[in-house]
Design an enzyme around this catalytic site. Structure first.
Site, PDB file in Angstrom:
ATOM      1  N   GLU A 221      -3.326   7.885  -4.561  1.00  0.00           N
ATOM      2  CA  GLU A 221      -3.200   6.450  -4.454  1.00  0.00           C
ATOM      3  C   GLU A 221      -2.207   5.870  -5.239  1.00  0.00           C
ATOM      4  O   GLU A 221      -2.542   5.584  -6.500  1.00  0.00           O
ATOM      5  CB  GLU A 221      -4.637   5.855  -4.560  1.00  0.00           C
ATOM      6  N   CYS A 255      -1.644  -2.730  -7.029  1.00  0.00           N
ATOM      7  CA  CYS A 255      -0.857  -1.913  -6.477  1.00  0.00           C
ATOM      8  C   CYS A 255      -0.311  -2.284  -5.200  1.00  0.00           C
ATOM      9  O   CYS A 255       0.558  -1.864  -4.649  1.00  0.00           O
ATOM     10  CB  CYS A 255      -1.396  -0.570  -6.394  1.00  0.00           C
TER      11      CYS A 255
END
Length: 476
Positions: A221, A255
């Site tokens: 990720e 993010c």
């Protein structure tokens, strides 16, 4: 109260932890649904009882982390994810019936979700609770044990979570390790059954190399530059509210925060004015505002300042929101900083920003906006502001991203029944909800032969009956 931070564990120490978890898994290779649910409930109860201590530890690690943001963006989604998994666990575990080929009937086929074993979870500093508990939820729901490596930038919280998780679940189910980059590198060399890493693309490459020696399966990720497209028909007040909240949450250290905005030339100044107004209304002060978070550590703060000044020196128009008369450097805070007309060679235009800096890039036609995105590495998130069905459909079909959010920012990650993950440079592999359960399970195909089987006629020595059956099978 958390225990004092212990000496950093060696590779051998962590290997011993992994060996212990493997032994525990071997003794219980397929935990029942009731057992898995109890573990999920134990983590949820731990979070509820220790919410204040968790928020205080993260606040201390950041230098100031909005406790409201910790509750909203970490505690709430972590607990919701645990509840969602607990509610749907029995259905996820049920073996799936699959079709059996005509020539093999009346045999039966099914797919059985088998726990992998021990999952290694590498946790970043920006959301240290959510990005520990989210992957752990998937690991526990799938019937696994887990080891977590916490970030060296959140040592107080890492020590606290070590105590809390190992007390809630027991060291035969989960272990937590803390330490610097060298500990992280050693952690990734361990022969886990799967590693789930959340962090930067650059570090993700190192994790992938380390896992390769053990042929360890990975979920990466990562991040990248997540764009927002503002179409001509968008409501700019609504756009500004969504962009400001998405970019200033956790001071942009997210993010999936919008990294830059593509806006039509004739609307850029109008959006700029609304962004400034929204930021100043949401955060009238910054330095001592408990609702606005600090940049987590000094190195990250210096990088953001350097990038901002590089853009300014290159001739970009730099607009800083906020009152403008506060000493923000002393508390490592940065206002929402809007950048226009920035040269493409500046680092703020090339790399993931991960802070409250937001470039605005003008386009003339919607096609240009899509082409700009498609010419760059595939992002973790993509945001479109439009009510036009054709533009929405084009964006869905003509762009590739980890996730797509229409007329909002960030909130797709909070939908427990939606998978979350990247694509290309923003990572690979999805988790959350059912996808997380499946990602950390082995979908084992099971074929059950019946007493009567045509296959027996096709075993050597091949005779007349086999020849007749083969002609039938091949349509001859």
């Amino acid at each position: 109260m958390s225990k004092p931070i212990e000496p950093q564990p060696s590779f051998e120490d962590m290997g011993s932890m992994l060996t212990g978890l493997r032994a525990s898994h071997a003794a219980e290779p397929y935990p029942t649904a009731a057992c898995r649910r109890r573990r999920l409930q134990a983590v949820a109860a731990m979070l509820q009882v220790n919410a204040d201590a968790i928020a205080a530890a993260i606040d201390a690690d950041f230098g100031q982390r909005s406790r409201s943001e910790t509750r909203l963006a970490e505690l709430f989604p972590a607990r919701e994810g645990l509840r969602h998994a607990g509610r749907h666990l029995a259905r996820w575990m049920r073996a799936q019936r699959r079709a059996t080929g005509f020539w093999f009937l009346p045999a039966k086929s099914r797919v059985f979700a088998q726990p992998l074993g021990v999952i290694g979870i590498v946790v970043p500093w920006n959301y240290p609770l959510l990005l520990a508990i989210g992957p752990l939820t998937a690991a526990l729901a799938a019937g696994n044990r887990a080891m977590l490596k916490m970030s060296e930038h959140t040592p107080r919280f890492g020590a606290l979570l070590c105590d809390l998780l190992e007390s809630a679940l027991g060291p035969d189910v989960v272990r937590v390790v803390n330490g610097g980059p060298e500990v992280g590198a050693a952690f990734c060399r361990l022969p886990f059954d799967h590693v789930l890493f959340t962090g930067s693309t650059a570090v993700g490459r190192h994790v992938m190399r380390a896992a390769a020696d053990n042929l360890t399966a990975l979920t990466l990720e990562l991040g990248g530059k997540s764009p927002a497209i503002v179409a001509d028909d968008a409501d700019l007040e609504r756009v500004a509210a969504a962009l400001v909240s998405g970019k200033m949450l956790n001071a942009g250290q997210t993010c999936i925060a919008p990294d830059y905005v593509l806006i039509s030339e004739n609307q850029r100044e109008a959006l700029l004015a609304r962004l400034v107004g929204q930021a100043n209304a949401a955060y009238p002060t910054l330095a001592h505002n408990p609702d606005y978070s600090a940049i987590c550590h000094a190195g990250h703060y210096r990088r953001l300042v350097d990038w901002r000044e590089e853009a300014r020196a290159a001739g970009a128009r730099v607009i800083e929101t906020g009152p403008g008369d506060e000493d923000l450097a002393a508390v490592r805070k940065m206002p929402l900083t809007l950048i226009l007309d920035c040269p493409a060679t500046c680092r703020v235009m090339q790399e993931e920003i991960f802070g409250p800096i937001l470039p605005l890039i003008a386009y003339r036609h919607f096609d240009e906006a899509l082409a700009y995105i498609n010419a760059r590495p595939r992002p973790l998130a993509l945001y479109l502001f439009s009510d036009d069905a054709r533009r929405i459909d084009r964006t869905v079909r003509e762009t590739v991203s980890g996730g797509l959010c229409i007329n909002e920012t960030l909130l797709h990650i909070a939908q427990d029944d939606l998978p979350f993950g990247g694509v290309g440079h923003s990572g690979f592999g999805q988790y959350h909800g059912r996808e997380g359960f499946l990602r950390l399970s082995q979908p084992k195909p099971v074929f059950v032969q019946s007493r009567f089987s045509r296959v027996a006629w096709l075993r050597p020595p091949y005779g007349r009956r086999a020849a007749l059956l083969l002609r039938w099978m091949l349509g001859e």
